[in-house]
Motif scaffolding. Structure first.
Motif, short mmCIF file in Angstrom:
data_model
loop_
_atom_site.label_atom_id
_atom_site.label_comp_id
_atom_site.label_asym_id
_atom_site.label_seq_id
_atom_site.Cartn_x
_atom_site.Cartn_y
_atom_site.Cartn_z
N ALA A 71 0.82 -1.21 0.00
CA ALA A 71 0.00 0.00 0.00
C ALA A 71 0.85 1.26 0.00
O ALA A 71 1.99 1.25 0.44
CB ALA A 71 -0.87 0.01 1.25
N LEU A 72 0.27 2.31 -0.52
CA LEU A 72 0.89 3.63 -0.43
C LEU A 72 0.35 4.33 0.81
O LEU A 72 -0.85 4.29 1.08
CB LEU A 72 0.57 4.47 -1.67
N PHE A 132 -0.20 7.95 2.29
CA PHE A 132 -0.31 9.31 1.76
C PHE A 132 -0.28 10.34 2.88
O PHE A 132 -0.77 10.10 3.98
CB PHE A 132 -1.65 9.49 1.03
N TYR A 138 -5.64 -2.17 -6.35
CA TYR A 138 -5.71 -1.65 -4.99
C TYR A 138 -6.98 -0.82 -4.85
O TYR A 138 -7.37 -0.13 -5.78
CB TYR A 138 -4.52 -0.73 -4.69
N TYR A 152 -8.63 2.25 -2.40
CA TYR A 152 -8.37 3.28 -1.39
C TYR A 152 -9.66 4.04 -1.14
O TYR A 152 -10.50 4.21 -2.02
CB TYR A 152 -7.31 4.28 -1.87
N LEU A 183 -6.55 9.82 2.60
CA LEU A 183 -6.49 8.67 1.70
C LEU A 183 -5.99 7.46 2.46
O LEU A 183 -4.87 7.45 2.97
CB LEU A 183 -5.52 8.95 0.55
N PHE A 207 -5.59 3.12 2.50
CA PHE A 207 -5.55 1.87 1.77
C PHE A 207 -6.56 0.89 2.36
O PHE A 207 -6.65 0.73 3.58
CB PHE A 207 -4.14 1.29 1.86
N GLN A 262 -5.72 -4.99 -1.39
CA GLN A 262 -5.02 -5.22 -2.65
C GLN A 262 -5.27 -6.65 -3.13
O GLN A 262 -5.25 -7.59 -2.33
CB GLN A 262 -3.51 -5.01 -2.50
#
Lengths: 111, 115
Positions: A98-99, A101, B33, B35, B43, B45, B48
């Motif tokens: 995951a990113l 942010f 993914y 979000y 934002l 997650f 995935q």
């Protein structure tokens, strides 16, 4: 846990340079990203930098990375009204999926 | 245009209902993914999938579920909806399993409003 911090607002005049800053806690990321979100739109990948670089330039965009201080910045030269948007700093989670942010910096450009 | 498509663009529904959000990844991308973007949480997650299998989970509620189909499109199912589920839901895709060098490209998002 990992954290990404950004200032929330930046206001500049058209033609000036804009500098958007980001600090992070996780030092294992190999890529760090900047995304742009225009009003009512999705996330556009703007640029990224590999962690073994100090600087990356792409036309009007310059990314600076200070790994020691865990500080990333995005400089936009000759800022235009069309650059008005929210800019997000992002880096991969420790697990590499995951990113994570930042909250995003709203850039307002006045003419 | 990132090449990631999401439908619908907007969705308005009532509390307690169930909705399905759809995402088609970029051609050739195996990972999808999801979000959630909300005003208070930013934002975050959710989940995935890689080549049909669940790969990683984030802050996804038990009322939410997702799947990735053999043609690699993905669906996010949200059930027993609450007012707080109102948000912009993004799908992103990447080529590989996801990792430090695997760039994610985002779709335009689905704006969900729960009344």
């Amino acid at each position: 846990g990992e954290d990404v911090e950004q200032s929330l607002f930046l206001s500049v005049r058209e033609g000036d340079s804009s500098v958007i800053n980001c600090t992070y806690t996780d030092s294992s990321s190999t890529y760090l990203y900047w995304y742009k979100q225009e009003p009512g739109a999705g996330l556009q990948l703007l640029t990224y930098i590999f962690s073994n670089m100090d600087m990356k330039q792409d036309q009007r965009l310059t990314v600076l990375l200070n790994k020691k201080d865990k500080h990333l910045s995005l400089r936009i030269a000759d800022t235009q009204t069309g650059d008005s948007a929210i800019y997000f700093c992002a880096l991969p989670h420790q697990a590499g999926t995951a990113l994570i942010f930042g909250k995003g910096t709203t850039l307002s450009v006045s003419s | 245009d990132s090449g990631v498509t999401q439908t619908p663009k907007h969705l308005i529904t009532a509390t307690g209902q169930r909705v399905t959000l759809r995402c088609s990844p970029r051609s050739g991308d195996l990972s999808v993914y999801w979000y959630q973007q909300s005003l208070d949480q930013g934002l975050q997650f959710l989940i995935q999938y890689y080549n049909g299998e669940e790969r990683a989970k984030g802050n996804i509620l038990e009322r939410f579920s997702a799947q990735q189909f053999p043609d690699l499109h993905s669906e996010l199912n949200l059930s027993s909806l609450e007012l707080g589920d109102s948000a912009l839901y993004f799908c992103a895709s990447s080529v590989l399993t996801g990792g430090f060098t695997d760039t994610q490209y985002f779709g335009p998002g689905t704006r969900l409003t729960v009344l």
